[in-house]
Design a protein around this motif. Sequence first.
Motif, PDB file in Angstrom:
ATOM      1  N   PHE A  80       1.163   1.667   5.374  1.00  0.00           N
ATOM      2  CA  PHE A  80       1.699   1.983   4.144  1.00  0.00           C
ATOM      3  C   PHE A  80       3.300   1.792   4.117  1.00  0.00           C
ATOM      4  O   PHE A  80       3.901   2.057   5.037  1.00  0.00           O
ATOM      5  CB  PHE A  80       1.446   3.579   3.946  1.00  0.00           C
ATOM      6  CG  PHE A  80      -0.014   3.855   3.635  1.00  0.00           C
ATOM      7  CD1 PHE A  80      -0.650   3.774   2.628  1.00  0.00           C
ATOM      8  CD2 PHE A  80      -0.793   4.380   4.852  1.00  0.00           C
ATOM      9  CE1 PHE A  80      -2.150   3.901   2.270  1.00  0.00           C
ATOM     10  CE2 PHE A  80      -2.113   4.486   4.624  1.00  0.00           C
ATOM     11  CZ  PHE A  80      -2.719   4.297   3.474  1.00  0.00           C
ATOM     12  N   HIS A 139       0.913  -1.126  -0.005  1.00  0.00           N
ATOM     13  CA  HIS A 139       0.209  -0.207  -0.236  1.00  0.00           C
ATOM     14  C   HIS A 139       0.835   1.281  -0.079  1.00  0.00           C
ATOM     15  O   HIS A 139       2.041   1.280   0.739  1.00  0.00           O
ATOM     16  CB  HIS A 139      -0.876  -0.039   1.295  1.00  0.00           C
ATOM     17  CG  HIS A 139      -1.724  -1.317   1.438  1.00  0.00           C
ATOM     18  ND1 HIS A 139      -2.596  -1.782   0.608  1.00  0.00           N
ATOM     19  CD2 HIS A 139      -1.271  -2.425   2.314  1.00  0.00           C
ATOM     20  CE1 HIS A 139      -2.899  -3.017   0.963  1.00  0.00           C
ATOM     21  NE2 HIS A 139      -2.363  -3.388   2.152  1.00  0.00           N
ATOM     22  N   MET A 153      -6.932  -3.900   3.755  1.00  0.00           N
ATOM     23  CA  MET A 153      -5.487  -3.809   3.518  1.00  0.00           C
ATOM     24  C   MET A 153      -4.958  -5.025   4.283  1.00  0.00           C
ATOM     25  O   MET A 153      -3.997  -5.784   3.776  1.00  0.00           O
ATOM     26  CB  MET A 153      -4.709  -2.728   4.427  1.00  0.00           C
ATOM     27  CG  MET A 153      -4.981  -1.267   3.689  1.00  0.00           C
ATOM     28  SD  MET A 153      -4.276   0.114   4.941  1.00  0.00           S
ATOM     29  CE  MET A 153      -3.872   1.120   3.623  1.00  0.00           C
ATOM     30  N   SER A 185      -4.280  -3.582  -3.477  1.00  0.00           N
ATOM     31  CA  SER A 185      -3.289  -2.594  -3.250  1.00  0.00           C
ATOM     32  C   SER A 185      -4.046  -1.242  -3.142  1.00  0.00           C
ATOM     33  O   SER A 185      -4.818  -0.992  -3.788  1.00  0.00           O
ATOM     34  CB  SER A 185      -2.041  -2.519  -4.082  1.00  0.00           C
ATOM     35  OG  SER A 185      -1.481  -1.528  -3.715  1.00  0.00           O
ATOM     36  N   ILE A 186      -3.963  -0.442  -1.967  1.00  0.00           N
ATOM     37  CA  ILE A 186      -4.601   0.506  -1.586  1.00  0.00           C
ATOM     38  C   ILE A 186      -3.661   1.812  -1.605  1.00  0.00           C
ATOM     39  O   ILE A 186      -2.571   1.699  -1.115  1.00  0.00           O
ATOM     40  CB  ILE A 186      -5.311   0.652  -0.171  1.00  0.00           C
ATOM     41  CG1 ILE A 186      -6.538  -0.472  -0.446  1.00  0.00           C
ATOM     42  CG2 ILE A 186      -5.901   1.930   0.012  1.00  0.00           C
ATOM     43  CD1 ILE A 186      -7.193  -0.848   0.893  1.00  0.00           C
TER      44      ILE A 186
END
Length: 272
Positions: free
Chosen positions: A165, A63, A135, A141-142
Amino acid sequence: MSVLLSDTFYEDVPTLDEVKHEISSIVGLREIKRHLEAIVEKIIVAEKDASDGLKVLPPKPFHMVFVGNNGTGKSTVARILGKLFYLSRALSSYAVTEMQGNKKMKDAKGGVLLVNIDEEDPINSKLVDEIIAAMDEGDISIIFAGTYKALNQYMKFNNELYKRFSARLQFDDLTPEELAMILQKKASDQGEDGLICGFALDSSCSTIDIADKIAALAPESLRRLLNAHLLDQMLIEARKVAERSGEKTIFLRDLAVGIHSGGQIYKNLLNL
């Protein structure tokens, strides 16, 4: 303030050569292009290892945070990353789904979920919890995208979100010369959906001259706010000037009027 609408982008099944061409065609974003090219090289190495009979484990999707103003290429890069993740087998889909960070959660269908964050939007705590859960599931995938202020405000709301992240990419504002190069690329599209289909820029519309007109006629504050999002309206207004004069060629003087008029339209629209 966001000018992007929630949507899902479906394109033809990508090939690595096509994606490499897309990366090389990006205007500006030098550091980000290097990041994308590094992913391409990893895919090439993995393909070679596989062809040599070595066992290659697909990478896990990760992410990311995209920091930058509107029109700096965040959606474009997200779509390229979606293709790269798909080609590396990290994701089962190359689709990129966009949504606003205060709306209902969208199904990313095994691809990339691009969450646009606007500092003026209220934070939806239920949505944040749903995003964190997505997530942790690991099949999409963010990417969070927005200005530094908007993202910082959102991340402070939930520390668990920030921890998830793996990478942060900075999207700088486009220079007048970079905007001129993008405008020329848009003008060269003579397909049915092209902004000035049937019209052409005169040879007097060089990159340097267009950049000078943009710098002089489009306020810097507006350029920083919208970047490449300004260009479509500028070309449309320039085409109108050429149409009124019965020309199929857009001269530099026509483009200058279009640049000024397009900027004024956005200034009025945004109450600037």
